[in-house]
Design a protein around this motif. Structure first.
Motif: not given
Length: 404
Positions: A325-346, A363-369
């Protein structure tokens, strides 16, 4: 100006030396900001502050001006006045002097008329001798005629106790110096009191600045406190990637407790159920004070999106011992953080994704995160990865430094 060594006591000179030492330590801190320099400087100015007030109270307040010249001048004036009276009324000088006569009884006032008495009074010479006043007082009615009063038992004993014994024990020796030196001593004392107070305030400010500056530096931070992340990030921004030097192999409780004491929330991912079993259900932000951070086990019934939102707003923290499930968390958190970045939320308070698995983060997931974390205020904390391995991935940070 001739320096008088009695301007300060030994305690006062010690305070001056400590003040100078604090200045040198602050200069060293500017050159190389070390925690020990700010701490020692604060200690020096605190002791100097106490020394300055002790010196003012026990030394400067005992300084009295030298009155010998003034007393000599008064004696000369008194002698001149007497001589003037003798020159004007020499024929009225008393030929017989008694032991009871005072300094003002050198003229025979009994033979003076009203005009002479008025003149004598204008010259300050009229006054009844003290022995005559005491005699009248003793002969007057209404007094205490007891044996103790006649022999003066209580009065004498009481006088000895209050005027001699107490004075010898309580009074401190007085420091005599000239009027000019007294003025200079008071000026230097006032300057010393003001400077030590200012330096004490500066010392506290430098110490607090140093504490806040190191709060986001892993391995250099002092005891954490639940302070606003905006205050800490204003001095030292939180790095998007932190690889813990301690690398808690036996227990991650210490690292997680540090995050809680900072007032931060986190999602803790591990592949060892024994690690999560050692964690308590809640952690205190401050010892012996209310305010706890709940540690919720991320069971299958709890949605990953709900966990992200809870951690984002700092409501509570989660732990998970499921490596799949840890990999699932990484995928979901990446998608949610992309939404926050688009709205410039912190995040208002720093949130952490704690990775404590044997297998490294993709490696690629960590770079994106890392890019998303830098834009939204998130932080990725890795516990088991070696520091040397982190150096090989510096290119992933796009210029973001890893705390040393």
């Amino acid at each position: 100006m001739n320096w008088n060594p009695e301007y300060f006591s030994l305690i006062g000179y010690l305070g001056v030396l400590l003040t100078g030492g604090a200045l040198l330590l602050w200069i060293c801190y500017i050159v190389k900001p070390l925690r020990i320099a700010s701490l020692l400087a604060l200690g020096c100015v605190a002791v100097a502050f106490v020394c300055a007030r002790t010196n003012s109270k026990t030394h400067v307040n005992r300084i009295q001006p030298d009155r010998s010249e003034e007393l000599a001048k008064r004696a000369v004036q008194e002698e001149a006045r007497k001589q003037a009276l003798l020159d004007n009324r020499g024929d009225e000088v008393a030929q017989i002097r008694f032991a009871e006569d005072g300094a003002e009884d050198f003229l025979d006032r009994a033979g003076m008329d009203d005009a002479d008495l008025k003149y004598f009074e204008s010259q300050g010479g009229l006054g009844e001798p003290e022995w005559k006043k005491e005699k009248k007082t003793r002969s007057g009615g209404g007094g205490d005629e007891s044996l103790e009063s006649e022999i003066g038992g209580e009065g004498v004993i009481g006088g000895l106790q209050s005027d001699e014994f107490d004075t010898d024990e309580a009074e401190e020796p007085i420091i005599i110096m000239s009027e000019a030196d007294l003025v200079m001593a008071n000026r230097l004392d006032l300057l010393n009191l003001k400077l030590t107070l200012i330096f004490l305030v500066v010392g506290v400010g430098v110490f607090l600045f140093d504490y806040l500056r190191r709060a986001n530096i892993d391995g250099r931070a002092s005891r954490p406190l639940p302070l606003p992340s905006s205050l800490l990030n204003a001095l030292t921004p939180m790095a998007p990637l932190v690889i813990s030097k301690k690398r808690c192999r036996k227990s991650a409780r210490g690292e997680l407790a540090r995050l809680v004491k900072r007032g931060d929330s986190f999602i803790y991912l591990t592949d060892d159920p024994a690690r999560t079993a050692k964690l308590p259900k809640s952690m205190r932000r401050l010892p012996f004070v209310g305010g706890k951070e709940e540690l919720i086990t991320a069971s299958a019934e709890i949605d990953e999106g709900f966990i992200f939102e809870t951690v984002w707003y700092g409501r509570s923290s989660f732990v998970s011992a499921d490596p799949e499930r840890a990999l699932t968390f990484l995928t979901v958190f990446q998608a949610m953080l992309e939404q926050r970045k688009l709205s410039r939320a912190r995040v208002s308070q720093t949130a952490h994704l704690v990775w404590d698995l044997q297998s490294p983060m993709p490696r690629q997931t960590r770079a994106d995160l890392l890019k998303l974390a830098a834009a939204t205020g998130f932080s990725i904390l890795i516990l088991r990865e070696k520091v040397s391995k982190a150096a090989s991935h510096q290119s992933e940070l796009k210029g973001e430094p890893i705390p040393s």
